[in-house]
Design an enzyme around this catalytic site. Structure first.
Site, short mmCIF file in Angstrom:
data_model
loop_
_atom_site.label_atom_id
_atom_site.label_comp_id
_atom_site.label_asym_id
_atom_site.label_seq_id
_atom_site.Cartn_x
_atom_site.Cartn_y
_atom_site.Cartn_z
N ASP A 1 6.61 8.49 4.00
CA ASP A 1 5.44 7.80 3.47
C ASP A 1 5.11 6.62 4.38
OD1 ASP A 1 3.36 7.51 1.62
OD2 ASP A 1 4.49 6.03 0.47
N ARG B 1 3.07 -12.69 -0.31
CA ARG B 1 3.42 -13.66 0.75
C ARG B 1 2.31 -14.67 1.01
NH1 ARG B 1 5.42 -8.70 2.59
NH2 ARG B 1 3.42 -8.24 3.56
N GLU C 1 -3.23 8.48 -2.07
CA GLU C 1 -2.95 8.77 -0.66
C GLU C 1 -3.42 10.17 -0.30
OE1 GLU C 1 0.92 7.84 0.85
OE2 GLU C 1 1.33 6.33 -0.69
N GLN D 1 11.00 -1.78 -7.38
CA GLN D 1 10.82 -2.06 -5.95
C GLN D 1 11.02 -3.53 -5.62
OE1 GLN D 1 7.24 -0.38 -4.31
NE2 GLN D 1 7.56 -1.26 -2.28
N TYR E 1 2.28 3.26 5.47
CA TYR E 1 1.75 2.02 4.88
C TYR E 1 0.61 1.61 5.79
CZ TYR E 1 2.47 -2.82 3.00
OH TYR E 1 2.36 -4.04 2.38
N ARG F 1 6.90 -0.64 -9.62
CA ARG F 1 6.75 -1.93 -8.92
C ARG F 1 7.87 -2.90 -9.20
NH1 ARG F 1 3.33 -0.21 -5.15
NH2 ARG F 1 1.42 0.64 -6.04
N ASP G 1 1.61 8.82 -4.84
CA ASP G 1 2.97 8.31 -4.64
C ASP G 1 3.31 7.37 -5.80
OD1 ASP G 1 5.36 7.96 -3.14
OD2 ASP G 1 4.60 6.01 -2.47
N GLU H 1 -3.10 -3.39 -7.21
CA GLU H 1 -4.23 -4.09 -6.60
C GLU H 1 -5.38 -4.28 -7.59
OE1 GLU H 1 -4.91 -2.44 -2.34
OE2 GLU H 1 -3.60 -1.03 -3.37
N LYS I 1 10.49 4.72 -5.49
CA LYS I 1 9.60 5.77 -5.01
C LYS I 1 10.20 7.16 -5.20
CE LYS I 1 6.54 2.99 -2.82
NZ LYS I 1 5.07 3.12 -2.90
N THR J 1 -1.25 4.00 0.93
CA THR J 1 -2.27 3.81 -0.09
C THR J 1 -3.63 3.52 0.56
OG1 THR J 1 -0.59 2.96 -1.55
CG2 THR J 1 -2.88 2.51 -2.16
N TYR K 1 14.03 -3.82 -2.75
CA TYR K 1 13.51 -3.41 -1.43
C TYR K 1 13.96 -4.25 -0.26
CZ TYR K 1 9.74 -6.75 -0.35
OH TYR K 1 9.02 -7.85 0.01
N THR L 1 6.43 12.35 -6.55
CA THR L 1 5.21 12.25 -5.75
C THR L 1 4.44 13.53 -6.03
OG1 THR L 1 6.23 10.89 -4.03
CG2 THR L 1 4.32 12.21 -3.39
N GLU M 1 -0.31 5.57 -6.51
CA GLU M 1 -0.88 5.19 -5.21
C GLU M 1 -1.73 6.35 -4.73
OE1 GLU M 1 2.22 3.85 -2.52
OE2 GLU M 1 2.12 1.82 -3.35
N HIS N 1 -5.05 -2.23 1.69
CA HIS N 1 -3.90 -2.19 0.79
C HIS N 1 -2.81 -3.15 1.26
CE1 HIS N 1 -0.62 -0.65 -1.70
NE2 HIS N 1 0.08 -0.42 -0.61
#
Lengths: 419, 419
Positions: B126, B142, B201, B238, B128, B235, B231, B361, B251, B347, B242, B255, B199, B133
């Protein structure tokens, strides 16, 4: 448990990895013919593909499982069949066995064969469950105060690797290309890896599927056996790529496993508990009994044409999490596990410098190059170097070993015209 | 390219996903019998397993590839066979075809079948690669200044997922358990996920193997086709797990992919370039031509027993990296790619709020619950919710679509006594 004696004399030597107590499973070929399933005994291999065909040996009556060049079909039969087959092998090969004359024609000298992959790897997961390794790496990258990530003592950290990259001992490994960025550079370059490394690990082989969450006790019963595992690692590729989603191409070049699967049954006499817990684990991760193993491990580095130096001596019992704990955690999300899944333990390092399981740790990120016999030094692996892992559980007058897990690093491929 | 007319009347409707221009590949079953390979045409399926057996149709003479319930054997034949087979199908099904009488007996109404997985997924990766996204998620976690990681504009960030968890549209998805830690808690708990998400995708299916590094141009030729891909993401699991090695159990629950593989050939008329580059890519990642596709995408959320609300409308052309770039990068370390490998795009979000491809999101981490038709709101997925992805490239008077990619979330399993 004492040495169990076999009529195969070489199996009674204290120096063999393969006494009757062991009986590890592999796949071999002679003259490039299709792979055949075999069991190591002393310096011989019992050709179980031929023995099954001749009806001398069978895992379950009316089932053929050794007509394929891997042990997956046998694993699918389940723990009762695994135990029955091991009992039968033990009886056939024991000193004084009345079946010696029937079995002996199916013995092949190990010196005459080439070993192939012992299983078809379904999926490959690698963990990060060695506390000394995680502390060493964390100290280098984040400082001693933040060495262990906050989740580390609660959760067996793992990531999915690439099954297609798993190869058997003896396969050459080509130095990878990748994106590298020096700390002071503005942008990355695409170039051959400069900080190529090994990681000393054990691999657990999942022998039964899961459907939903499983307990640690159930996970332990699902593990068919163990291999030595070298998780080749491109440290410079990893440093640039791994945030925020983890290692990817840094771990995708190759992972080398030993040709012999030592069964959980053979290792049963060597079970030990995990180290003392700093914080209590959540109930779903608690072990009902000892699920690590006392397996002495060592790593040799031999430059091309030079002599080998043993650069690490440590023990699998150093791990903080067992493979059973890792497997139980792996199923916690409902993730379906399958026969042939391979779980890397994570790098196995002891508490002192000569027990470290990677060059990253041994040379402390390249700052303290390691002196080898013959006057050369190494910070990371150079082209032509051969890395060999060995491991054995040690009984009274015998050893249950894995054979060698070896790979030679070849130069990177020439630069393609489009790169 | 205009609509190509078929003697299957329903294939000429402007509303069908499956005109003659499409011809997507799937696997179906009737009455629970073993899966058969089929090609969608209007509201019918051409049973190519039966048609091959009857020698009405064949990908390559003297080769049988449709006697298995997946398209992997066909993919192994390679691009020349893919093109020849598509030409043959087009000729057989075109308006005025002299072969109509021979073919018509092998048509099955889609309404009478159940769709199965169209391929055996070898390994699942997968990515990113959606800039909006990555910016949205980075801003939430962040801050806006550090939204994109430093490597993001240089490298298609990816991680290995779990092939065993890939399921076909229509399969229920059970809410996972996992380790969750509230920001203000001292320690994690083991509990059902509270922030379960989708997600949006696309998935690219690798149809040819690699041996060493491949160029972007070669990678583009290796891609057999595309599916819609959801996917599913936990959250809260994760967030805690992660660091430092990436998402793992968050994850691994499931899927979901669409039942139809739309071939790269069918999408060829809809190629578009990737968005303008902020920084020039390294040569090995530069595209020799347009390798993204103009595919309109949307997502519906339907509460149990309630009406569906379309919560997202976006386009695959929003991606920053194409699947060909991702695949070329995937091979950069020498990682062997195989027939049946599945690459999630990452995503797909557009630049505005109604174009966002995940609830994380859309609800901005749960801070701005989304209003659905019928007066209910959602921050994350609730038990009984059905998520449906749809997508189509739009031609003049026709669409090349994927069918629905749908899954309903069921309650977490009961707490086991050992957890």
């Amino acid at each position: 448990m004492p040495l169990m004696r076999s009529w195969v004399e070489s199996a009674n030597s204290p120096d063999t990895d393969f006494p009757l107590n062991n009986l590890p499973y592999g796949v071999f070929t002679r003259d490039g013919a299709e792979g055949r399933c075999g069991v190591a005994i002393g310096d011989m291999i019992l050709d179980v593909t031929a023995a099954e065909e001749a009806e001398v040996i069978y895992p379950v009556r009316h089932t053929t499982v050794f007509d394929v060049p891997h042990w997956n079909a046998f694993m699918e039969l389940g723990p009762d069949a695994w135990a029955a087959f091991r009992d039968r092998l033990t009886a056939l090969l024991a000193e004084g066995s009345p079946d010696r004359a029937a079995v002996e024609p199916f013995l092949v000298p190990q010196a005459e064969v080439q070993m192939l992959m012992p299983l078809a790897v379904a999926e490959y997961t690698d963990f990060y469950a060695g506390r000394h390794h995680a502390t060493n790496v964390g100290t280098m990258f984040r400082g001693a105060e933040n060495a262990l990530p906050p989740n580390w003592l609660h959760i067996p950290i793992g990531y999915n690797g690439r099954a297609s990259s798993v190869v058997v001992s003896g396969t050459d490994v080509q130095r990878p290309w990748g994106q590298l960025k020096a700390p002071d550079a503005d942008a990355p370059v695409f170039a051959p890896c400069k900080r190529f490394d090994f990681e000393l690990e054990m691999g657990a082989i999942v022998g039964q599927p899961s459907d939903g969450m499983v307990s640690v006790a159930e996970a332990d019963r699902m593990i068919f056996g163990y291999v030595l595992l070298n998780d080749w690692s491109a440290r410079d590729i990893q440093a640039w790529e791994y945030q925020p989603l983890g290692p990817f191409q840094a771990k995708a070049t190759a992972t080398t496993i030993s040709p012999w699967i030592v069964t959980a049954a053979a290792l049963n006499a060597f079970r030990v508990d995990t180290p003392e817990r700093d914080v209590q684990l959540l109930p779903y991760l608690r072990q009902p009994g000892p699920m690590l193993y006392d397996i002495a491990l060592e790593v040799d580095l031999a430059p091309e044409g030079g002599t080998a130096t043993t650069i690490t001596r440590t023990n699998y019992a150093e791990m903080y999490y067992s493979s059973a704990q890792q497997l139980a955690h792996h199923t916690s999300s409902g993730c379906p596990m399958n026969v042939g899944d391979l779980l890397g333990s994570g790098t196995i390092s002891g508490s002192t410098k000569p027990e470290r399981g990677s060059l990253l740790e041994l040379s402390w990120g390249g700052k303290e190059p390691l002196a080898l016999d013959g006057g050369v030094t190494r910070s990371f692996i150079e082209d032509g170097d051969t890395i060999t892992l060995r491991g054995a559980a040690k009984g009274d007058g015998y050893r249950v070993g894995f054979g060698a897990c070896s790979g030679t690093v070849r130069p990177a491929q020439q630069k393609p015209d489009w790169a």
